[in-house]
Scaffold this motif. Structure first.
Motif, PDB file in Angstrom:
ATOM      1  N   GLU A 169       9.272   1.181  -2.459  1.00  0.00           N
ATOM      2  CA  GLU A 169       8.179   0.975  -3.655  1.00  0.00           C
ATOM      3  C   GLU A 169       7.120   0.075  -3.282  1.00  0.00           C
ATOM      4  O   GLU A 169       6.268  -0.466  -4.191  1.00  0.00           O
ATOM      5  CB  GLU A 169       8.846   0.454  -4.864  1.00  0.00           C
ATOM      6  N   LEU A 170       6.733  -0.356  -2.039  1.00  0.00           N
ATOM      7  CA  LEU A 170       5.600  -1.198  -1.595  1.00  0.00           C
ATOM      8  C   LEU A 170       4.641  -0.343  -0.865  1.00  0.00           C
ATOM      9  O   LEU A 170       5.006   0.321   0.019  1.00  0.00           O
ATOM     10  CB  LEU A 170       6.307  -2.344  -0.707  1.00  0.00           C
ATOM     11  N   ALA A 171       3.569  -1.055  -0.984  1.00  0.00           N
ATOM     12  CA  ALA A 171       2.333  -0.381  -0.272  1.00  0.00           C
ATOM     13  C   ALA A 171       1.185  -1.266  -0.367  1.00  0.00           C
ATOM     14  O   ALA A 171       1.053  -2.211  -1.211  1.00  0.00           O
ATOM     15  CB  ALA A 171       2.017   1.017  -0.889  1.00  0.00           C
ATOM     16  N   PRO A 172      -0.056  -1.178   0.389  1.00  0.00           N
ATOM     17  CA  PRO A 172      -1.156  -1.868   0.137  1.00  0.00           C
ATOM     18  C   PRO A 172      -1.744  -1.748  -1.098  1.00  0.00           C
ATOM     19  O   PRO A 172      -1.824  -0.679  -1.931  1.00  0.00           O
ATOM     20  CB  PRO A 172      -1.916  -1.410   1.256  1.00  0.00           C
ATOM     21  N   ARG A 173      -2.323  -2.849  -1.613  1.00  0.00           N
ATOM     22  CA  ARG A 173      -3.090  -2.694  -2.964  1.00  0.00           C
ATOM     23  C   ARG A 173      -4.197  -1.687  -2.808  1.00  0.00           C
ATOM     24  O   ARG A 173      -4.428  -0.754  -3.528  1.00  0.00           O
ATOM     25  CB  ARG A 173      -3.804  -4.050  -3.310  1.00  0.00           C
ATOM     26  N   GLU A 174      -5.014  -1.581  -1.656  1.00  0.00           N
ATOM     27  CA  GLU A 174      -6.143  -0.606  -1.454  1.00  0.00           C
ATOM     28  C   GLU A 174      -5.530   0.212  -0.493  1.00  0.00           C
ATOM     29  O   GLU A 174      -5.331   0.110   0.491  1.00  0.00           O
ATOM     30  CB  GLU A 174      -7.319  -1.424  -0.911  1.00  0.00           C
TER      31      GLU A 174
END
Length: 461
Positions: free
Chosen positions: A252-257
């Protein structure tokens, strides 16, 4: 204090692995023109170049039990079929004469890489996939053999850092569950780092961080390691040694942009992680040393003098390959899915159906599945890997259970079981990862407990 660091009297002990260690690397940049369509909205199918090189880096560790163990850190997307993963890993195992418990192949999970699915050979660019899979196997075996043959007495010294690149990607908008930056939730920002040295010279850096490499999306027509490429550049420039990246529990984690075609954004992301790694490395004493209280100097105040002092420890090794039975949810048929998705864009519908079809091939053959877990204890540290995409709760749970032990947690390692393992809350909110996976609620918790039991058993050796 860093994770795993302990205070023993007048000494601050750095956790370490003492073993024979070898490093080797091979270039695995996909050929221009290979199929690289990993996004539904993409209106193109063949890659048109390479943003940065793709690397395969081997780390061989021969510890106190004299059993060789080989980690291959690979720039790659994800396996779509069990047969393709088995083809590559089986070829490497056979070439090196290793048993299945001795090898972990960890994919970085870039979403801007070649499609790793030989069944797509009939599609544009797909004719290059079988040869590319063969090349992965050949270069994996070459690098593995070189790392094993050149292994020499050395150390891996473990530390942790923090990096704010990863963000929660479960956003609710007007009652709809989206995959994108959710600014109301705090993400796990732990970076676990292993500094590899031989004869007091740094030979490699192992970086374990949980963040989807989804910066670059359908607008980008070049293959790219995403942020991992710039991470390597920053760390390797400073250390003059290879940097191995292994993907953490980033379901469930990824860069904001993200979801851009601008490679400069991916490079900026990689630099942010790279500088976090360098900051953590600079907190370590010299290779082989523990920070030790050496005396007191009388000045305007009595000054406690701490300095590096050579120390022993970090020997011993053990490993296991086990599996945990995970429940399946009631799965719709492919025809039912086609009907459900009939009103979305045709390209996106075919991408979804293809993924659903591949998930059912080679992993699901009953009401439950056997999900494998690899676990190695290497001196003071533990490395665990599994083929799924677990949410970050897997790594936070295991590390909380063993706070004195550096633990590397890797998603997308070996196979079969290239499926999401979401939290129960993700199922309740209708998250993409929950409706895409064939696993039922509770699977993540079962994997967590199984992983904790495996780590506890290794630490009891």
């Amino acid at each position: 204090m860093r994770v795993g660091t302990t205070v023993i009297g007048d000494r601050v002990r750095t956790p370490r692995t003492r073993a024979s260690i070898g490093i080797a690397r091979r270039d695995i940049t996909p050929p221009t023109g290979i199929r690289a369509k990993n996004w539904g909205p993409a209106d193109w199918e063949r890659s048109e170049g390479a943003h940065r090189p793709f690397e395969l880096t081997a780390l061989a560790v021969i510890g106190g039990d004299r059993r060789p163990r080989l980690l291959l850190a690979v720039d790659g997307t994800w396996w779509r079929r069990v047969a393709d993963e088995h083809r590559v890993r089986g070829a490497i195992l056979g070439a090196l004469g290793l048993d299945p418990d001795q090898l972990m192949i960890s994919l970085s999970h870039t979403h801007a890489g070649a499609v790793l699915c030989a069944a797509d050979a009939h599609l544009p660019g797909g004719e290059l996939i079988p040869g590319y899979l063969d090349m992965l196997a050949t270069r994996g075996a070459e690098a593995g053999r070189e790392a094993l043959q050149t292994a020499a007495p050395g150390l891996i010294e473990w530390t942790t850092g923090r990096c704010g690149l990863a963000a929660d990607r479960e956003l609710d908008l007007d009652g709809r569950a989206l995959v994108g930056f959710n600014p109301t939730t705090v993400a796990d920002d732990t970076v676990t780092i292993g500094r590899v040295s031989v004869d007091d010279v740094v030979r490699a850096t192992l970086v374990n961080y949980a963040c989807h490499p989804t910066t670059l999306a359908w607008q980008n027509r070049e293959v790219s390691p995403d942020y991992v490429g710039a991470l390597r550049e920053v760390v390797e420039t400073a250390t003059a040694a290879p940097c191995l990246f292994v993907q953490g529990a980033s379901g469930e984690l990824a860069p904001r942009e993200q979801y851009t075609g601008d490679t400069a954004v991916a490079d900026r992301h990689g630099r942010s992680l790279g500088h976090s790694v360098l900051a953590a490395l600079d907190s370590l004493p010299e290779p082989g040393d523990d920070l030790t209280l050496t005396g007191v100097v009388e000045s305007g105040a009595p000054l406690a003098i701490w300095a590096g002092h050579p120390t022993e420890g970090g020997g011993g090794a053990a490993g296991s390959l086990t599996s945990v039975e995970l429940p399946l949810r009631a799965l719709p048929t492919l025809d039912e899915l086609a009907e459900e998705w009939k009103d979305i864009d045709g390209r996106s519908r075919e991408e979804r159906l293809g993924r659903a079809r591949n998930l059912r091939d080679g992993y699901i053959d009953g009401p439950s599945v056997q999900h494998p877990l690899w676990a190695w204890r290497l001196g003071d540290a533990v490395i665990i890997g599994h083929p799924g995409e677990a949410y970050s709760r897997l790594q936070t749970t295991v590390r909380a259970r063993f706070p004195g032990t550096p633990i590397v947690v890797m998603n997308l390692t070996n196979g079969p079981g290239f499926v999401y393992l979401p939290t129960r809350e993700a199922y309740e909110r209708g998250a993409y990862q929950a409706w895409q996976t064939p696993l039922a609620p509770g699977a993540l918790e079962l994997l967590e407990e199984h992983a904790c039991a495996a780590v506890a058993e290794l630490l009891d050796h």
